[in-house]
Write an enzyme that holds these catalytic residues in place. Structure first.
Site, PDB file in Angstrom:
ATOM      1  N   LYS A 155     -50.278  31.436 -41.303  1.00 24.96           N
ATOM      2  CA  LYS A 155     -51.663  31.861 -41.708  1.00 24.96           C
ATOM      3  C   LYS A 155     -52.543  31.290 -40.868  1.00 24.96           C
ATOM      4  CE  LYS A 155     -52.034  28.288 -45.419  1.00 24.96           C
ATOM      5  NZ  LYS A 155     -52.149  27.422 -44.497  1.00 24.96           N
ATOM      6  N   GLY A 158     -42.181  33.694 -33.596  1.00 28.37           N
ATOM      7  CA  GLY A 158     -41.716  34.936 -33.758  1.00 28.37           C
ATOM      8  C   GLY A 158     -42.790  35.707 -32.853  1.00 28.37           C
ATOM      9  N   SER A 203     -46.738  35.004 -33.701  1.00 24.58           N
ATOM     10  CA  SER A 203     -47.115  33.614 -33.389  1.00 24.58           C
ATOM     11  C   SER A 203     -47.146  33.451 -32.037  1.00 24.58           C
ATOM     12  CB  SER A 203     -46.405  32.901 -34.475  1.00 24.58           C
ATOM     13  OG  SER A 203     -44.942  32.794 -34.581  1.00 24.58           O
ATOM     14  N   ASP A 213     -35.593  38.030 -38.724  1.00 19.10           N
ATOM     15  CA  ASP A 213     -35.594  39.673 -38.573  1.00 19.10           C
ATOM     16  C   ASP A 213     -35.061  40.084 -37.334  1.00 19.10           C
ATOM     17  OD1 ASP A 213     -36.940  39.381 -40.922  1.00 19.10           O
ATOM     18  OD2 ASP A 213     -38.690  39.940 -40.289  1.00 19.10           O
ATOM     19  N   MET A 243     -34.282  40.847 -46.543  1.00 22.24           N
ATOM     20  CA  MET A 243     -35.651  40.596 -45.596  1.00 22.24           C
ATOM     21  C   MET A 243     -35.495  41.612 -44.450  1.00 22.24           C
ATOM     22  SD  MET A 243     -37.113  36.894 -46.061  1.00 22.24           S
ATOM     23  CE  MET A 243     -37.923  36.320 -47.528  1.00 22.24           C
ATOM     24  N   ARG A 259     -38.946  43.234 -42.562  1.00 19.17           N
ATOM     25  CA  ARG A 259     -40.246  43.574 -42.721  1.00 19.17           C
ATOM     26  C   ARG A 259     -40.315  45.040 -42.011  1.00 19.17           C
ATOM     27  NH1 ARG A 259     -44.474  39.296 -43.035  1.00 19.17           N
ATOM     28  NH2 ARG A 259     -43.695  38.671 -41.063  1.00 19.17           N
ATOM     29  N   HIS A 309     -36.260  34.364 -50.261  1.00 24.00           N
ATOM     30  CA  HIS A 309     -36.232  33.270 -49.133  1.00 24.00           C
ATOM     31  C   HIS A 309     -35.064  32.341 -48.927  1.00 24.00           C
ATOM     32  CE1 HIS A 309     -40.580  34.765 -49.518  1.00 24.00           C
ATOM     33  NE2 HIS A 309     -40.688  33.982 -48.464  1.00 24.00           N
TER      34      HIS A 309
HETATM   35  O1  F6P Z   1     -40.851  37.533 -40.618  1.00 26.92           O
HETATM   36  C1  F6P Z   1     -39.516  36.691 -41.168  1.00 26.92           C
HETATM   37  C2  F6P Z   1     -39.558  37.542 -42.604  1.00 26.92           C
HETATM   38  O2  F6P Z   1     -38.592  36.645 -43.113  1.00 26.92           O
HETATM   39  C3  F6P Z   1     -39.645  38.595 -43.162  1.00 26.92           C
HETATM   40  O3  F6P Z   1     -38.468  39.258 -43.062  1.00 26.92           O
HETATM   41  C4  F6P Z   1     -40.273  38.640 -44.479  1.00 26.92           C
HETATM   42  O4  F6P Z   1     -41.043  39.562 -44.826  1.00 26.92           O
HETATM   43  C5  F6P Z   1     -41.359  37.361 -44.242  1.00 26.92           C
HETATM   44  O5  F6P Z   1     -40.782  36.819 -43.561  1.00 26.92           O
HETATM   45  C6  F6P Z   1     -41.563  36.792 -45.390  1.00 26.92           C
HETATM   46  O6  F6P Z   1     -42.474  35.892 -45.001  1.00 26.92           O
HETATM   47  P1  F6P Z   1     -43.444  34.967 -46.086  1.00 26.92           P
HETATM   48  O7  F6P Z   1     -43.080  34.987 -47.652  1.00 26.92           O
HETATM   49  O8  F6P Z   1     -43.057  33.561 -45.734  1.00 26.92           O
HETATM   50  O9  F6P Z   1     -44.841  35.239 -45.811  1.00 26.92           O
END
Ligand code: F6P
Length: 407
Positions: free
Chosen positions: A92, A121, A124, A147, A189, A191, A298
């Site tokens: 963030k 990633g 970042s 991912d 997961m 996204r 997670h």
């Molecule tokens: O980018 C990796 C990832 O694991 C995604 O698959 C998932 O949507 C996201 O991170 C969740 O991230 P956080 O909950 O840490 O914001």
């Protein structure tokens, strides 16, 4: 000439298994050259902490046999077995704001770094690279993400372990699904990319694998075809089914749905009954179908890094140190064709930015992906391929064409 270099290392973005193994490898390889390594806590925020006087350089020094970030394990060798990041990570904040950027750049200066290894990633790394350009930093990027959507590398640190975790979960869910003749929907997961769902779905024996590249939304046709697949299996004597859905798959109208697994389970439940009511024999027992959804969450970001992730992490760490020794900066370390190589960050991030602007994934599962073909050959339902648009195809071909700058 003083060849004793000062290297910074940080982790940024969502964590994943193998980050600590990269840190360990960088420290070991750098220490062997007589260099000092400084662990930057919480991504670029750590530089701000240095600027604000919370850390002196010596507080951040990482050493093979012990280091002194307060409250954390001593000794580096144990690290390759631990997930998470001993440095903490940041997903963030807005380091590009001028006053924030100024503090980050000052922190870097105060540490007197000769180079920075950034483990991140695509998002970042993009942000850190911009800072690196402003500050004239010598930077090396190392890709990490469960991912597996960083372009130019076939595999990122963390992906393999996440595949293992999800595969094991599918194994466990199989027995409860079978005991109750249920359709078990498993939300995984990913996204924007379906690599994790696809690989673990195949390895875990899924009957249906839905990924955003092929199923951007749960159309009525997709739901019906899943029910048809379930009906077909039940006629053949297989009363349960495993359905893997990547979180990036859109809902009925293509909208993002944090509970897409639950939504899909309900849709399958409802459509099964509707199909049964048609009176068609092939759907006759679909009114018996029970569905349940599991969201793995997670837990997919944790777990003991697999041996391959540790190998990858070690090889990436070594390569980063080698590149610094050779003075070859602004490069991303990558894995391609069984070898560690590197690509110019400029080129990689150009692709990332272009894809983000267009709202597409920089490294999607392509239509001709070997594992997609494997899934289809095994009879796994992967979507309504006749009508699904191939939105990523043009982009990914152009990425492939640019993948020529081997190192
Ligand atoms: O980018 C990796 C990832 O694991 C995604 O698959 C998932 O949507 C996201 O991170 C969740 O991230 P956080 O909950 O840490 O914001």
């Amino acid at each position: 000439m003083n060849t004793r270099k000062r290297i910074g290392i940080l982790t940024s973005g969502g964590d994943c298994p193998g980050l600590n193994a990269v840190i360990r490898a960088v420290v070991k390889c750098a220490n062997r050259r007589g260099w000092d390594v400084f662990g930057i806590p919480y991504g670029t925020d750590g530089f701000i902490s240095v600027t604000e006087g919370h850390y002196k350089p010596d507080d951040l020094r990482l050493q093979e046999h012990g280091y002194n970030i307060p409250g954390i394990l001593q000794g580096l060798d144990v690290l390759q077995f631990l997930s998470g990041s001993i440095l903490g990570s940041l997903s963030k904040g807005n380091p590009q704001q001028p006053e924030v950027a100024a503090k980050i750049l000052e922190g870097y200066q105060r540490l007197g770094l000769d180079a920075l290894v950034a483990i991140g990633g695509d998002g970042s790394l993009d942000i850190i690279y911009e800072l690196a350009k402003q500050g004239g930093w010598n930077i090396i990027g190392i890709p990490k993400t469960i991912d597996n959507d960083v372009p130019f590398t076939e595999q990122s640190v963390g992906f393999g372990t996440a595949v293992e975790t999800v595969t094991n979960a599918l194994y466990d869910l199989t027995f409860t699904a079978a005991s109750h003749d249920r359709v078990m929907v498993v939300q995984v997961m990913g996204r924007n990319a379906g690599h994790l769902a696809l690989y673990s779905g195949i390895a875990g024996g899924a009957d249906v694998i839905l990924i955003p590249e092929l199923v951007p939304q749960l159309t009525s046709t997709v739901v019906t075809q899943i029910c048809e697949k379930v009906a077909e299996m039940r006629r053949a004597g297989r009363k349960f089914a495993l359905v893997v859905v990547a979180e990036g798959v859109g809902g009925e109208n293509g909208e993002k749905d944090r509970c897409i697994g639950d939504t899909l389970a309900q849709l399958i439940h409802d459509r099964s009954r509707t199909l049964c009511l048609t009176g068609d024999q092939i759907y006759c027992d679909l009114d018996q179908v029970e569905t349940r959804a599991s969201v793995l969450g997670h837990i997919q970001r944790s777990g003991i890094p697999t041996s391959f992730d540790r190998l990858l992490a070690s090889a990436f760490g070594k390569k980063a140190v080698d590149l610094i020794a050779e003075g070859r900066f602004s490069r991303l370390v990558i894995w391609r064709a069984g070898q560690v190589q590197s690509e110019p960050l400029d080129q990689v991030l150009q692709v990332v930015r272009r894809c983000h602007e267009q709202g597409i994934c920089p490294s999607p599962v392509e239509r001709d992906h070997t594992m997609l073909q494997v899934a289809q050959s095994l009879g796994v339902y992967v979507g309504d391929l006749d009508s699904a648009a191939p939105p990523m195809l043009h982009e990914t071909h152009s990425i492939r064409e640019t993948m020529v700058h081997r190192s």
